[in-house]
Scaffold this active site. Structure first.
Site, mmCIF file in Angstrom:
data_model
loop_
_atom_site.group_PDB
_atom_site.id
_atom_site.type_symbol
_atom_site.label_atom_id
_atom_site.label_comp_id
_atom_site.label_asym_id
_atom_site.label_seq_id
_atom_site.Cartn_x
_atom_site.Cartn_y
_atom_site.Cartn_z
ATOM 1 C CE LYS A 1 -7.493 -2.163 -8.171
ATOM 2 N NZ LYS A 1 -6.071 -2.405 -8.397
ATOM 3 C CB CYS B 1 -30.765 22.298 -16.879
ATOM 4 S SG CYS B 1 -29.405 22.415 -15.696
ATOM 5 C CD GLN C 1 -26.838 5.966 -18.840
ATOM 6 O OE1 GLN C 1 -27.280 5.188 -19.684
ATOM 7 N NE2 GLN C 1 -25.616 6.460 -18.906
ATOM 8 C CB SER D 1 -21.988 12.440 -20.774
ATOM 9 O OG SER D 1 -23.319 12.308 -20.320
ATOM 10 C CB CYS E 1 -27.017 21.324 -18.453
ATOM 11 S SG CYS E 1 -27.553 19.748 -17.756
ATOM 12 C CG ASN F 1 -21.667 5.553 -15.214
ATOM 13 O OD1 ASN F 1 -21.385 4.577 -14.531
ATOM 14 N ND2 ASN F 1 -22.070 5.458 -16.469
ATOM 15 N N GLY G 1 -16.779 8.245 -16.587
ATOM 16 C CA GLY G 1 -17.423 8.303 -17.890
ATOM 17 C C GLY G 1 -18.747 9.048 -17.896
ATOM 18 C CG HIS H 1 -22.483 -4.125 -5.974
ATOM 19 N ND1 HIS H 1 -21.773 -4.983 -5.175
ATOM 20 C CD2 HIS H 1 -23.435 -4.885 -6.570
ATOM 21 C CE1 HIS H 1 -22.261 -6.209 -5.279
ATOM 22 N NE2 HIS H 1 -23.280 -6.177 -6.120
ATOM 23 C CE1 TYR I 1 -1.488 -12.793 -11.853
ATOM 24 C CE2 TYR I 1 -3.277 -11.925 -10.510
ATOM 25 C CZ TYR I 1 -2.494 -12.984 -10.917
ATOM 26 O OH TYR I 1 -2.703 -14.223 -10.395
ATOM 27 C CG HIS J 1 -27.517 11.968 -15.036
ATOM 28 N ND1 HIS J 1 -26.417 12.793 -14.880
ATOM 29 C CD2 HIS J 1 -27.132 11.001 -15.912
ATOM 30 C CE1 HIS J 1 -25.425 12.360 -15.644
ATOM 31 N NE2 HIS J 1 -25.820 11.263 -16.282
ATOM 32 C CG HIS K 1 -26.089 21.900 -13.787
ATOM 33 N ND1 HIS K 1 -26.276 21.061 -14.861
ATOM 34 C CD2 HIS K 1 -24.767 22.225 -13.786
ATOM 35 C CE1 HIS K 1 -25.117 20.896 -15.494
ATOM 36 N NE2 HIS K 1 -24.174 21.584 -14.857
ATOM 37 C CG HIS L 1 -28.418 17.954 -14.234
ATOM 38 N ND1 HIS L 1 -28.865 19.246 -14.394
ATOM 39 C CD2 HIS L 1 -29.396 17.291 -13.569
ATOM 40 C CE1 HIS L 1 -30.072 19.355 -13.863
ATOM 41 N NE2 HIS L 1 -30.412 18.175 -13.351
ATOM 42 C CB ALA M 1 -0.945 -0.007 1.198
HETATM 43 P P1 H2U Z 1 -24.144 9.430 -18.474
HETATM 44 O O1 H2U Z 1 -23.678 10.730 -17.920
HETATM 45 O O2 H2U Z 1 -24.060 8.296 -17.437
HETATM 46 O O3 H2U Z 1 -23.471 9.110 -19.779
HETATM 47 O O4 H2U Z 1 -25.704 9.575 -18.785
HETATM 48 C C1 H2U Z 1 -26.220 10.565 -19.610
HETATM 49 C C2 H2U Z 1 -27.126 9.929 -20.649
HETATM 50 O O5 H2U Z 1 -27.893 10.939 -21.245
HETATM 51 C C3 H2U Z 1 -26.371 9.211 -21.756
HETATM 52 O O6 H2U Z 1 -26.702 7.837 -21.728
HETATM 53 C C4 H2U Z 1 -28.144 10.575 -22.578
HETATM 54 C C5 H2U Z 1 -26.880 9.889 -23.033
HETATM 55 O O7 H2U Z 1 -27.155 8.945 -24.029
HETATM 56 N N1 H2U Z 1 -28.505 11.771 -23.357
HETATM 57 C C6 H2U Z 1 -29.784 11.904 -23.852
HETATM 58 O O8 H2U Z 1 -30.603 10.982 -23.709
HETATM 59 N N2 H2U Z 1 -30.136 13.043 -24.512
HETATM 60 C C7 H2U Z 1 -29.282 14.082 -24.752
HETATM 61 O O9 H2U Z 1 -29.671 15.078 -25.314
HETATM 62 C C8 H2U Z 1 -27.868 13.976 -24.357
HETATM 63 C C9 H2U Z 1 -27.487 12.773 -23.528
HETATM 64 ZN ZN ZN Z 2 -28.068 20.579 -15.668
#
Ligand code: H2U
Ligand code: ZN
Length: 347
Positions: free
Chosen positions: A310, A56, A171, A164, A53, A156, A162, A297, A315, A169, A116, A167, A30
């Site tokens: 990480k 929003c 999925q 995007s 956004c 996420n 990852g 999880h 391995y 949210h 947001h 805001h 560690a």
């Molecule tokens: P992530 O931040 O986990 O990628 O989730 C955002 C989701 O929002 C992503 O799956 C969707 C993307 O496909 N999205 C829409 O449905 N409409 C949009 O205008 C942009 C993003």
């Molecule tokens: Zn927003």
């Protein structure tokens, strides 16, 4: 020396009874120096409404749709869905080597709040309860569709994982087959005599070394077999196979532990802590699956600071996952943190 002390000092393997896979633990490692990649420090978001956004209220999304002026949660069909409800049935099987089949599914996005700048850690408890209500409603609605066999809710958080968009949210991917991770767990529950997670919870409660926090209805712990440095498992104390079986008080209790664990995560390195989290619930394939114990999880990638993560490479990709700090040390560090968010404590 007792075996448990040896585990604190020497390389060893631990068994994950949920997936029936092994992980390697190297506690002596560690303190190794780090000269590798350093990530960007994630700054907290300060604007409450971002005109750019797509999540929003009132803003335009891809394909010209516009979000309503929503005031609590808002659910919509993902405009870039990875699965489609109307994919026609087709299978390919050449010599058992080229095997494929079409997959049907529905993908949705759930906005947790119109604000947001917030995150689960910063949302008021009542707002997280609204999110839990939205998840229960979605699990029920999507699960009731006859060809949907599994409803996967996941978040996420952070660019490192990852996401995007900052805001708040999550999925939902609901599909016609049962995905791999849930399949592994179902097999493990099926092979175990009794309930694997009821027994595991009882065992951990006699020790408390890996329990991070709890309330009347939920316990959060770093599981004995955790792979990610600060991975946690959120378990309802009652044997429930899905969140649709939560009593109203238990829904509030779930909101409470989610707020507290994400607050402690943010407090750990005083940064918006990245993670992937999600729920494993009984399949919605018409089977009873009474033996399954639903849980969440949290898989966070950060290791030693806000900028050192990480990597699951080498391995780990070719052999087994490996970790340096032990689950017990990680639990101790998370346990020592406050339930009050650092950004609020500073005011
Ligand atoms: P992530 O931040 O986990 O990628 O989730 C955002 C989701 O929002 C992503 O799956 C969707 C993307 O496909 N999205 C829409 O449905 N409409 C949009 O205008 C942009 C993003
Ligand atoms: Zn927003």
């Amino acid at each position: 020396m007792p075996a448990s002390d040896l585990l604190e000092r020497y390389p060893h393997r631990r068994f994950n009874p949920l997936t029936r896979e092994w992980i390697l633990v190297s506690p002596h490692r560690a303190k190794r120096p780090w000269q590798g990649q350093v990530e960007k420090h994630a700054e907290p978001v300060s604007v409450r409404h971002d005109p750019g956004c797509y999540l929003c209220p009132g803003n335009a999304r891809a394909g010209g749709r516009r979000n309503p002026p929503y005031e609590s949660t808002f659910v919509f069909d993902n405009d870039f869905a990875a699965l489609l409800p109307d994919a026609p049935a087709a299978t390919v099987n050449e010599s058992g080597l080229l095997v494929a089949e079409t997959e049907r599914g529905i993908c949705r996005v759930v906005c947790f709040s119109p604000d947001h700048s917030l995150s689960v850690s910063r949302l008021p408890r009542k707002a997280i309860e609204d999110v839990v209500d939205a998840w229960v409603a979605q699990y029920g609605e999507l699960g009731a569709i006859p060809w949907i066999r599994s409803v996967q809710i996941f978040e996420n958080r952070g660019g490192m994982m990852g996401a995007s968009n900052p805001h708040p949210h999550c999925q939902i991917w609901a599909n016609s087959t049962i995905p791999g991770e849930l399949s592994k767990e179902l097999a493990a529950f099926g092979a175990y005599n009794g309930c694997l997670l009821c027994d595991y919870l009882a065992l951990e409660k006699t020790r408390c070394t890996r329990v991070v926090l709890e309330n009347d209805a939920f316990t959060v712990m770093v599981p004995f077999w955790a792979v990610w440095p600060f991975e946690t498992l959120v378990i309802p104390r009652r044997h429930l196979s899905g969140m649709d079986q939560l009593e109203p008080g238990e829904r509030s209790a779930l909101a409470d532990v989610l707020k507290r664990i994400t607050t402690r995560y943010d407090n750990l390195f005083e940064t918006p802590f990245p993670y992937t989290m999600g729920f494993h619930q009984r399949p919605t394939d018409g089977g009873a699956h009474d033996g399954f114990h639903f849980h969440a999880h949290f898989y966070p990638p950060l290791l030693r600071s806000a900028t050192v993560r990480k990597f699951m490479v080498g391995y780990e990709m070719l052999g087994n996952p490996q970790r340096d700090i032990t689950a017990e040390t990680a639990a101790e560090r998370l346990r020592a943190l406050s339930d009050r968010h650092y950004a609020e404590a500073a005011r």
